[in-house]
Enzyme design. Structure first.
Site, PDB file in Angstrom:
ATOM      1  N   GLU A   1      -3.299   8.107   7.604  1.00 12.64           N
ATOM      2  CA  GLU A   1      -4.421   7.372   7.009  1.00 12.64           C
ATOM      3  C   GLU A   1      -4.851   6.222   7.910  1.00 12.64           C
ATOM      4  O   GLU A   1      -6.047   5.977   8.098  1.00 12.64           O
ATOM      5  CB  GLU A   1      -4.022   6.843   5.631  1.00 12.64           C
ATOM      6  CG  GLU A   1      -5.143   6.108   4.900  1.00 12.64           C
ATOM      7  CD  GLU A   1      -4.712   5.569   3.552  1.00 12.64           C
ATOM      8  OE1 GLU A   1      -5.504   4.827   2.939  1.00 12.64           O
ATOM      9  OE2 GLU A   1      -3.583   5.869   3.096  1.00 12.64           O
TER      10      GLU A   1
ATOM     11  N   GLU B   1       2.058   1.940  -3.432  1.00 14.09           N
ATOM     12  CA  GLU B   1       0.971   2.521  -4.237  1.00 14.09           C
ATOM     13  C   GLU B   1       0.973   4.048  -4.107  1.00 14.09           C
ATOM     14  O   GLU B   1       0.829   4.772  -5.100  1.00 14.09           O
ATOM     15  CB  GLU B   1      -0.373   1.943  -3.801  1.00 14.09           C
ATOM     16  CG  GLU B   1      -1.583   2.558  -4.491  1.00 14.09           C
ATOM     17  CD  GLU B   1      -2.764   2.719  -3.569  1.00 14.09           C
ATOM     18  OE1 GLU B   1      -3.322   3.838  -3.490  1.00 14.09           O
ATOM     19  OE2 GLU B   1      -3.147   1.725  -2.919  1.00 14.09           O
ATOM     20  N   HIS B   2       1.134   4.547  -2.886  1.00 17.23           N
ATOM     21  CA  HIS B   2       1.226   5.998  -2.672  1.00 17.23           C
ATOM     22  C   HIS B   2       2.455   6.582  -3.370  1.00 17.23           C
ATOM     23  O   HIS B   2       2.374   7.624  -4.033  1.00 17.23           O
ATOM     24  CB  HIS B   2       1.320   6.305  -1.181  1.00 17.23           C
ATOM     25  CG  HIS B   2       0.004   6.304  -0.468  1.00 17.23           C
ATOM     26  ND1 HIS B   2      -0.479   7.411   0.195  1.00 17.23           N
ATOM     27  CD2 HIS B   2      -0.940   5.340  -0.328  1.00 17.23           C
ATOM     28  CE1 HIS B   2      -1.658   7.118   0.731  1.00 17.23           C
ATOM     29  NE2 HIS B   2      -1.955   5.869   0.432  1.00 17.23           N
TER      30      HIS B   2
ATOM     31  N   HIS C   1       0.833  -1.207   0.000  1.00 18.06           N
ATOM     32  CA  HIS C   1       0.000   0.000   0.000  1.00 18.06           C
ATOM     33  C   HIS C   1       0.868   1.258   0.000  1.00 18.06           C
ATOM     34  O   HIS C   1       0.544   2.249  -0.675  1.00 18.06           O
ATOM     35  CB  HIS C   1      -0.924  -0.024   1.218  1.00 18.06           C
ATOM     36  CG  HIS C   1      -1.671   1.235   1.441  1.00 18.06           C
ATOM     37  ND1 HIS C   1      -1.364   2.129   2.447  1.00 18.06           N
ATOM     38  CD2 HIS C   1      -2.717   1.788   0.768  1.00 18.06           C
ATOM     39  CE1 HIS C   1      -2.181   3.155   2.399  1.00 18.06           C
ATOM     40  NE2 HIS C   1      -3.012   2.981   1.392  1.00 18.06           N
TER      41      HIS C   1
END
Length: 464
Positions: free
Chosen positions: A154, A77-78, A74
């Protein structure tokens, strides 16, 4: 025996839907080919408007992470939105927006996907950009540390400030005994806080390659147009022979004991019951078994006409809501999930007993033909309506192909549903609604001092 008008309407509707999607009645919707570097490409023409949805899917997700670096899939992905030699830092999404399009990305346990919706004449540009960052990503230490603050924030926002998300995370950790599906995709906070530039680039260089990806283009294009553009853009990216396409992961031992999780939080609101079962996915089930589980849960727990809702909410009035679903898209396992919102915390044992009774009836007696026809019709209707949405179509094919399903299996799903019988559903219920395969959870509101103090602490501000 004469059928009632309602039953006749149901039968007519079912027949109409089945004819609408029958393979013998329709031409294949997609074209499929592979580039020399191993990139799998699927094209779904839709000429109603001059727009396209472009999605690149990588066959890697949270369950493929090395032990101890949870959240790196993840996190990467950022970081993919940072920079390359051709694209300045932070400009990727801005360029797409200036072209009149939208873009985004997501990470799951089994896949990572990046997508854009754009005017047809801009397709080549976004393909060039996506092919560029497939192999030319640049990451500075400062960029990595700044974005690490973002993902930590997040997690605080999505998980730590949400009691239901905390509960779900704890139940998943208990549900899987060895398999990495028990680790949250976003990562454990203490491991996320140590993710580094080296971790990100190592993961990127190993998994991001055309021979570990699926390209899906849906919209106002032909297969020939997409092939030409794909060979010009993605075709220039070399294959990576180091990619392990086998995706070797630890498997769970037999599930032998039911587990329980109880979590109290002053922010929890109403008390709720939760239960998850480990079951086969579409990739691991025997032929017809996943379809039977899908239909079983449609009948048991989907919506106000489901057995659970009618029993707990309408008849017994011990819950304000109840439902559940089958998630069968995983590469290694699927899950059955159930929930009920109790009228008060003291009634949670009563809610659990009622749910167990409904599940026992399904195991012992199965479902009726009328319930099966209604559930099948509902699913096929949803399938047909999704055919009108480019993004839904691209997601359907991209996800399926990324976990190893074929175009024929994806397009043959309605036909496979039509072959499921009430006996198939009863066998699936008997085999998999076994409490030993499950985790049961109670989420309750409380005035717990530790949780209250944690809720009051201000979260560190992101530097982004």
């Amino acid at each position: 025996m004469m059928k009632t008008p309602g039953v006749l309407r149901l039968l007519t509707w079912t027949l109409t839907l089945m004819l609408a999607i029958s393979p013998s009645q329709a031409q294949p919707r997609t074209s499929e080919f592979k580039l020399a570097n191993g990139l799998q490409v699927v094209v779904i023409p839709d000429h109603r408007a001059p727009v396209v949805t472009h999605m690149i899917w990588y066959k890697v997700g949270g369950a493929d992470e090395p032990k101890g670096v949870s959240g790196i899939a993840h996190f990467l992905e950022h970081l993919m939105f940072k920079s390359t030699e051709k694209i300045p830092i932070g400009e990727f999404s801005k360029i797409v927006a200036r072209l009149g399009g939208q873009d985004n990305a997501f990470t799951g346990h089994d896949v990572t996907s990046y997508f854009q919706r754009i005017a047809k004449e801009r397709l080549e540009t976004v393909m060039e950009m996506e092919a560029d960052r497939m192999v030319n990503l640049r990451l500075t230490e400062k960029e990595v540390l700044t974005e690490r603050d973002v993902i930590l924030e997040e997690r605080r926002s999505r998980i730590e400030n949400n009691p239901a998300a905390i509960m779900d995370e704890q139940m998943n950790a208990a549900l899987y005994l060895s398999h990495p599906y028990g680790i949250p995709v976003i990562g454990w906070e203490h491991e996320m806080a140590k993710l580094s530039q080296h971790d990100a680039l190592t993961f990127y260089k190993h998994f991001y390659a055309p021979n570990n990806a699926v390209l899906v283009v849906a919209g106002d294009v032909t297969a020939e147009e997409v092939r030409t553009l794909a060979e010009k853009t993605y075709g220039a990216v070399p294959a990576n022979p180091a990619v392990d396409t086998a995706r070797n992961r630890p498997s769970d031992p037999p599930q032998r004991a039911a587990r329980r999780v109880e979590y109290s939080d002053p922010r929890a609101g109403k008390a709720s019951f939760h239960r998850d079962y480990v079951v086969p996915s579409y990739m691991t089930a025997k032929p017809g078994e996943a379809e039977a589980l899908d239909l079983l849960m449609k009948i048991a727990a989907d919506g106000a006409t489901s057995r659970l809702y009618k029993r707990l909410v309408v008849e017994e009035k011990i819950a304000s809501s109840a439902g559940g679903s089958y998630q069968g898209s995983g590469l290694d396992y699927g899950t059955i999930s159930l929930y009920a919102i109790a009228d008060n915390a003291a009634n949670l044992p009563k809610v659990e007993a009622s749910i167990d009774k409904v599940l026992g009836e399904l195991r012992d007696h199965g479902v009726t033909e009328a319930e099966l026809k209604r559930a099948r019709s509902s699913y096929i209707a949803d399938y047909i309506y999704e055919n009108d949405d480019q993004a839904s179509l691209a997601r359907r094919y991209g996800w399926g192909l990324s976990v190893g399903r074929t175009v024929a299996q994806i397009e043959g799903w309605p036909d496979a549903l039509s072959k499921v019988t009430v006996d198939d559903i009863k066998r699936a219920a008997a085999a998999y609604l076994d409490v030993r395969r499950s985790v049961t959870g109670y989420l309750t509101p409380s005035a717990d001092n530790d949780a209250a103090r944690a809720a009051e602490q201000p979260a560190p501000k992101s530097r982004s």
